[in-house]
Design a protein around this motif. Structure first.
Motif, PDB file in Angstrom:
ATOM      1  N   TRP A  90      41.213  45.586  28.408  1.00  0.00           N
ATOM      2  CA  TRP A  90      40.461  44.356  28.135  1.00  0.00           C
ATOM      3  C   TRP A  90      40.583  43.913  26.723  1.00  0.00           C
ATOM      4  N   ARG A  91      40.471  42.532  26.486  1.00  0.00           N
ATOM      5  CA  ARG A  91      40.440  42.195  25.081  1.00  0.00           C
ATOM      6  C   ARG A  91      39.408  40.820  25.062  1.00  0.00           C
ATOM      7  N   ARG A  92      38.681  40.664  23.844  1.00  0.00           N
ATOM      8  CA  ARG A  92      38.120  39.530  23.685  1.00  0.00           C
ATOM      9  C   ARG A  92      38.694  38.324  23.020  1.00  0.00           C
ATOM     10  N   GLU A  93      38.819  37.499  23.826  1.00  0.00           N
ATOM     11  CA  GLU A  93      39.780  36.318  23.517  1.00  0.00           C
ATOM     12  C   GLU A  93      39.121  35.361  22.159  1.00  0.00           C
ATOM     13  N   THR A  94      37.848  35.037  22.625  1.00  0.00           N
ATOM     14  CA  THR A  94      36.943  34.305  21.604  1.00  0.00           C
ATOM     15  C   THR A  94      35.527  34.925  21.846  1.00  0.00           C
ATOM     16  N   ASP A  95      34.678  34.427  20.922  1.00  0.00           N
ATOM     17  CA  ASP A  95      33.311  35.060  21.206  1.00  0.00           C
ATOM     18  C   ASP A  95      32.735  34.897  22.687  1.00  0.00           C
ATOM     19  N   ARG A  96      33.306  33.680  23.308  1.00  0.00           N
ATOM     20  CA  ARG A  96      32.769  33.889  24.705  1.00  0.00           C
ATOM     21  C   ARG A  96      33.862  33.951  25.721  1.00  0.00           C
ATOM     22  N   ALA A  97      34.915  34.672  25.407  1.00  0.00           N
ATOM     23  CA  ALA A  97      35.906  34.767  26.511  1.00  0.00           C
ATOM     24  C   ALA A  97      36.565  36.168  26.511  1.00  0.00           C
ATOM     25  N   TRP A  98      36.459  36.688  27.449  1.00  0.00           N
ATOM     26  CA  TRP A  98      37.072  38.171  27.690  1.00  0.00           C
ATOM     27  C   TRP A  98      38.014  38.161  28.883  1.00  0.00           C
ATOM     28  N   VAL A  99      39.003  38.781  28.655  1.00  0.00           N
ATOM     29  CA  VAL A  99      40.151  38.995  29.566  1.00  0.00           C
ATOM     30  C   VAL A  99      40.594  40.375  29.944  1.00  0.00           C
ATOM     31  N   PHE A 100      40.255  40.846  31.189  1.00  0.00           N
ATOM     32  CA  PHE A 100      40.707  42.004  31.936  1.00  0.00           C
ATOM     33  C   PHE A 100      41.869  42.083  32.742  1.00  0.00           C
ATOM     34  N   THR A 101      42.829  43.122  32.400  1.00  0.00           N
ATOM     35  CA  THR A 101      43.835  43.351  32.932  1.00  0.00           C
ATOM     36  C   THR A 101      43.645  44.336  33.990  1.00  0.00           C
ATOM     37  N   LEU A 102      43.720  43.954  35.237  1.00  0.00           N
ATOM     38  CA  LEU A 102      43.465  45.073  36.448  1.00  0.00           C
ATOM     39  C   LEU A 102      44.384  46.101  36.667  1.00  0.00           C
ATOM     40  N   ARG A 103      43.936  47.009  36.926  1.00  0.00           N
ATOM     41  CA  ARG A 103      44.693  48.435  37.220  1.00  0.00           C
ATOM     42  C   ARG A 103      45.882  48.299  38.264  1.00  0.00           C
ATOM     43  N   ASN A 104      47.116  48.532  37.704  1.00  0.00           N
ATOM     44  CA  ASN A 104      48.296  48.415  38.741  1.00  0.00           C
ATOM     45  C   ASN A 104      48.154  49.370  39.805  1.00  0.00           C
ATOM     46  N   GLY A 105      48.080  48.549  41.094  1.00  0.00           N
ATOM     47  CA  GLY A 105      48.283  49.589  42.351  1.00  0.00           C
ATOM     48  C   GLY A 105      46.890  49.822  42.845  1.00  0.00           C
ATOM     49  N   ALA A 106      45.964  49.625  41.940  1.00  0.00           N
ATOM     50  CA  ALA A 106      44.521  49.933  42.686  1.00  0.00           C
ATOM     51  C   ALA A 106      44.201  49.233  43.944  1.00  0.00           C
ATOM     52  N   ARG A 107      43.598  49.841  44.736  1.00  0.00           N
ATOM     53  CA  ARG A 107      43.223  49.436  45.857  1.00  0.00           C
ATOM     54  C   ARG A 107      41.916  49.616  46.642  1.00  0.00           C
ATOM     55  N   PHE A 108      41.303  48.964  47.469  1.00  0.00           N
ATOM     56  CA  PHE A 108      40.041  49.075  48.000  1.00  0.00           C
ATOM     57  C   PHE A 108      40.273  49.873  49.131  1.00  0.00           C
ATOM     58  N   GLN A 109      39.259  50.596  49.657  1.00  0.00           N
ATOM     59  CA  GLN A 109      39.488  51.613  50.853  1.00  0.00           C
ATOM     60  C   GLN A 109      39.857  50.924  52.089  1.00  0.00           C
ATOM     61  N   ASP A 110      39.993  49.480  52.010  1.00  0.00           N
ATOM     62  CA  ASP A 110      40.598  48.682  53.384  1.00  0.00           C
ATOM     63  C   ASP A 110      42.023  48.441  53.116  1.00  0.00           C
ATOM     64  N   GLY A 111      42.623  48.939  52.188  1.00  0.00           N
ATOM     65  CA  GLY A 111      43.829  48.692  51.746  1.00  0.00           C
ATOM     66  C   GLY A 111      44.290  47.473  50.851  1.00  0.00           C
ATOM     67  N   GLU A 112      43.083  46.610  50.643  1.00  0.00           N
ATOM     68  CA  GLU A 112      43.384  45.298  49.918  1.00  0.00           C
ATOM     69  C   GLU A 112      43.354  45.704  48.553  1.00  0.00           C
ATOM     70  N   PRO A 113      44.324  44.962  47.715  1.00  0.00           N
ATOM     71  CA  PRO A 113      44.538  45.091  46.268  1.00  0.00           C
ATOM     72  C   PRO A 113      43.239  44.688  45.450  1.00  0.00           C
ATOM     73  N   VAL A 114      42.994  45.560  44.209  1.00  0.00           N
ATOM     74  CA  VAL A 114      42.066  45.149  43.260  1.00  0.00           C
ATOM     75  C   VAL A 114      42.760  43.882  42.787  1.00  0.00           C
TER      76      VAL A 114
END
Length: 514
Positions: free
Chosen positions: A88-112
């Motif tokens: 993650w990184r703070r773009e500005t004082d009010r904005a955060w960007v999160f990079t989701l984990r590549n290949g992470a999935r929920f237990q029903d098979g849906e991607p994160v």
């Protein structure tokens, strides 16, 4: 097969089964030959519910951490780590960007995915939502948007010094976009496979969990031992591998047992909350009278066998840069002050009230009895109500009490965690005073989390403490040692530091019997 022996569906447990689920377990685990394949963890209660965003106690939180995960969490040292977000990184004082984990999935098979993040927060912030963290995020989040297929941006309404800590809260777990209210699906290290009403919950490793090689143990069984003596006995006989809530009277004997290990940390605390909507404690002077009447030394001795210390203020840990020794010992037993406050409140001869606690945990029962005795000496007569833990939560959430005993930790090691207990915009919950709101405190809480300068934050929270002590909507009683008991051949489990002790379930994925 009796009704109590029938398996219960995932939906029933997620929906909450209340006190009916809280029974003493009647089965122990299979022979030790399976020890390497199964880890057995003794809970202090059967979870009333394991819905991802509800606060239903520590035992439920431990189970939920196996089924669900959020964007960030903590490592065994208590440091923030990426979970379903790899960075993650703070773009500005009010904005955060999160990079989701590549290949992470929920237990029903849906991607994160960014869609899953938006779906989760839409549910948390929905009009009918009862999510524990709803109030905080409603005041903080302006918009959530996808940056690309793997990145999501949070635009906040104001800067936040503690945004990452809030995302790491175990009440802020992501669920699959295909989840329903009756069947939320997470991305935790284990999936639910079976359960027995009031007795056990069986989980199996989720093969697609995002941490390679985890969990280390294929099968995980949670067994409910509401009776703390039976819980300790199960550890001593080898029927279970780990127990939570080691009773304080048993800590020394576990320490001296060569086959067992005690892992204990200081951090949790005991305190009082009040019904400020109706009854005697709508009057702040009567809340103050209670605060000055309690004999805190007696609580440490009676409830914790000396393994703790008095808490005469708000729960700010001693090691915190926000700690003020004078404010921390503000409330001391002073019966003359109590009598003066009672007279000022028009109750010179005292009054009667109902005190809610629970007999299921010795610390709650013992603390309640000391408070009852302390108040009686000051002319305040209280009647104890000591139901099982599930009922105690229900009554607390509904405000069916005059004053109540609570024991918990802050959500994280920063005074912004006081919002949980003092924030007027927070949803009704058993661990805060029912109906309480103070606009001045709300203003300072918002200002404190939005301020990024450390010294200015200290000044804000010291002002807040003084106002909160005068209002006495949260009355500190005692710090306590919190312990897990383990078989000596259990490796990888860690009792996490300070306020994070209740997050220790995160380390179950690293745990194995060797």
């Amino acid at each position: 097969m009796s009704a109590s022996d029938r398996p219960i569906s995932r939906r029933a447990l997620l929906g909450g089964a209340g006190a009916a689920l809280l029974t003493v377990p009647v089965r122990s685990r299979p022979a030790r030959a399976q020890a390497g394949k199964r880890l057995t963890f003794a809970l202090s209660s059967h979870p009333p519910s394991i819905r991802p965003w509800q606060n239903t106690g520590t035992a439920a939180a431990t189970v939920k951490l196996m089924l669900y995960r959020g964007l960030v969490s903590y490592d065994a040292k208590g440091e923030l780590r990426g979970e379903l977000a790899e960075s993650w990184r703070r773009e500005t004082d009010r904005a955060w960007v999160f990079t989701l984990r590549n290949g992470a999935r929920f237990q029903d098979g849906e991607p994160v995915s960014p869609e899953a993040v938006r779906f989760t927060f839409d549910q948390i912030l929905g009009e009918k939502s009862t999510a524990y963290v709803k109030g905080h995020f409603a005041a903080l989040i302006e918009k959530i948007e996808a940056v690309d297929a793997r990145a999501v941006r949070f635009l906040l309404k104001q800067p936040s010094a503690t945004f990452l800590y809030h995302l790491a809260n175990f009440h802020c777990q992501l669920v699959s976009p295909k989840s329903t209210e009756a069947n939320p699906v997470g991305a935790g290290p284990y999936r639910l496979v079976d359960m027995e009403r009031g007795t056990r919950i069986d989980l199996e490793a989720f093969d697609a969990f995002h941490r390679r090689g985890r969990p280390k143990t294929k099968h995980l069984r949670f067994v409910a031992y509401p009776d703390e003596n039976l819980r300790v006995a199960a550890l001593r006989t080898g029927d279970v591998d780990i127990i939570e809530y080691v009773p304080w009277q048993s800590m020394e004997s576990i320490e001296k047992n060569g086959k067992l290990v005690l892992d204990a940390v200081d951090g949790p605390f005991m305190y009082l909350v009040f019904n400020v909507k109706q009854g005697p404690f709508t009057n702040a002077k009567l809340r103050q009278a209670v605060a000055y009447a309690v004999r805190r030394d007696d609580i440490v001795k009676a409830a914790f066998f000396g393994r703790g210390s008095t808490l005469g203020g708000l729960p700010i840990p001693k090691g915190s840069p926000f700690y003020d020794g004078g404010l921390a010992s503000h409330w001391k037993t002073d019966l003359a002050r109590v009598r003066a406050l009672l007279a000022e409140a028009g109750m010179p001869n005292g009054f009667h009230a109902n005190l809610l606690s629970s007999a299921q945990y010795g610390m709650h029962k013992d603390t309640a009895e000391v408070v009852q005795q302390s108040l009686a000496a000051a002319g305040i007569q209280v009647k104890l109500n000591l139901p099982d833990w599930g009922t105690r939560i229900t009554l607390g959430n509904r405000g069916q009490y005059d004053l109540a005993i609570n024991g918990t930790v802050g959500d994280f090691n920063d005074p912004d965690s006081l919002t949980t207990f003092l924030g007027g915009g927070e949803s009704a919950a058993y661990n805060r005073s029912f109906g309480y709101a103070n606009p001045r405190l709300d203003e300072l809480l918002v200002k404190g989390r939005a301020e990024l300068d450390p010294q200015k934050r200290k000044d804000i929270y010291w002002t807040l403490e003084r106002i909160a002590l005068e209002d006495a909507a949260m009355v500190g009683l005692a710090w306590r040692s919190q312990g897990y008991g383990l078989q000596k051949n259990v490796k990888g489990f860690k009792n996490m530091p300070g306020f994070l002790t209740f997050y220790s379930g995160l380390t179950i994925e690293d745990t194995e019997v060797v």
